[in-house]
Design a protein around this motif. Structure first.
Motif: not given
Length: 293
Positions: A47-74
């Motif tokens: 996709f091009r020319d998108q504007q997403m806040t962190p909360a919006q990116q989380v909300a978009f990703g969560a529409r496809f499944g639960p989101l991962n919290i990486h075990p080694y990267v903060a």
């Protein structure tokens, strides 16, 4: 809204660029289903020319499944599902600078990753993608038959060891070393995609240690062949980033490689990673998606 989507293929093996959608908005179920269909069909979508806040990116990703919290990267402060992938001008090593798929070292690996560009270098910093479905299709019938009987052992132990590429020091990322036994998980060498039914190789240069039941020495020749075969140019596409670009790839059938060819420049991306639904949960949504294919 789904009818407004425009999908343009970018390469023969995989990849499509999608326009006519604002990922920062609350999208209808129909649009999400259409995007999921496109992801399954094309394996990586852009996709091009998108504007997403962190909360919006989380909300978009969560529409496809639960989101991962990486075990080694903060993760980002207050938004741990978001991984800030940053290479400062003084950093020599980038994150993701080698062929791999994300999170195969988990018992239930991630199904997809969504990467959003905030700041890109003046030149360089493209990402390569390789279709592991195309790689499988190109194998001989005899090798396909052999691989169908084999599984491989995956672990974070090498990539996140003290000498691993991912743990090298970076100015703006906090990456921990794998401490002690991090677990080894067995996955088939050939996966059947749960939504498309298409078969794909499932080996990973970063996290595949050996073939199950074989020694590392015995495994080396076959794994080296598969690693080399899987990145053949005809199986790939290349994405040139711009500020506001988004790539969403299917880790079940795609490798990627972040090129480190922009010395002295800054690159800042944000990633969320989609996990599979827990057993039983999300089954209705997956059935809807499968029925639409």
């Amino acid at each position: 809204m789904a009818q407004a989507l425009k999908i343009r293929r970018v390469a023969g093996a995989l990849g499509a660029e999608i326009s006519g959608v604002n990922l920062g908005q609350e999208l209808s179920d129909g649009v999400i289903t259409a995007l999921r269909q496109a992801l399954v069909q094309h394996q990586v979508i852009f996709f091009r020319d998108q504007q997403m806040t962190p909360a919006q990116q989380v909300a978009f990703g969560a529409r496809f499944g639960p989101l991962n919290i990486h075990p080694y990267v903060a993760g980002m402060a207050g938004q741990p599902e978001i991984m800030e992938i940053i290479k400062e001008p003084q950093d020599k090593v980038n994150f993701g600078g080698g062929w791999h798929s994300d999170m195969s070292f988990l018992e239930r690996p991630a199904i997809g990753s969504i990467l959003y560009a905030l700041e890109i270098p003046e030149y360089g910093g493209d990402t390569l993608f390789a279709s592991q479905a195309a790689a499988y299709d190109a194998l001989s019938p005899g090798l396909k038959q052999t691989l169908a009987t084999l599984s491989a052992v995956h672990s974070a132990s090498r990539e996140y060891s003290a000498a691993g590429q991912s743990t090298q020091k970076r100015s703006s990322m906090s990456v921990a070393e794998a401490d002690g036994m991090v677990g080894e998980y067995v996955h088939p060498l050939v996966l059947t995609h749960p939504e498309s039914g298409r078969k794909a190789l499932y080996v990973n240069p970063a996290f595949t240690l050996r073939i199950e039941g074989w020694s590392k020495r015995e495994s080396k020749a076959l794994l080296d062949f598969l690693f080399e075969h899987s990145r053949y140019e005809a199986f790939t596409c290349r994405f040139a980033w711009a500020k506001g670009s988004v790539a969403f790839w299917d880790n079940r059938s795609v490798w990627h490689f972040a090129l480190n060819d922009y010395p002295g420049q800054r690159r800042h991306m944000r990633r969320v990673t989609v996990d599979p639904w827990p057993e039983g949960a999300g089954a209705a949504a997956e059935r809807v998606s499968e029925a639409a294919l």
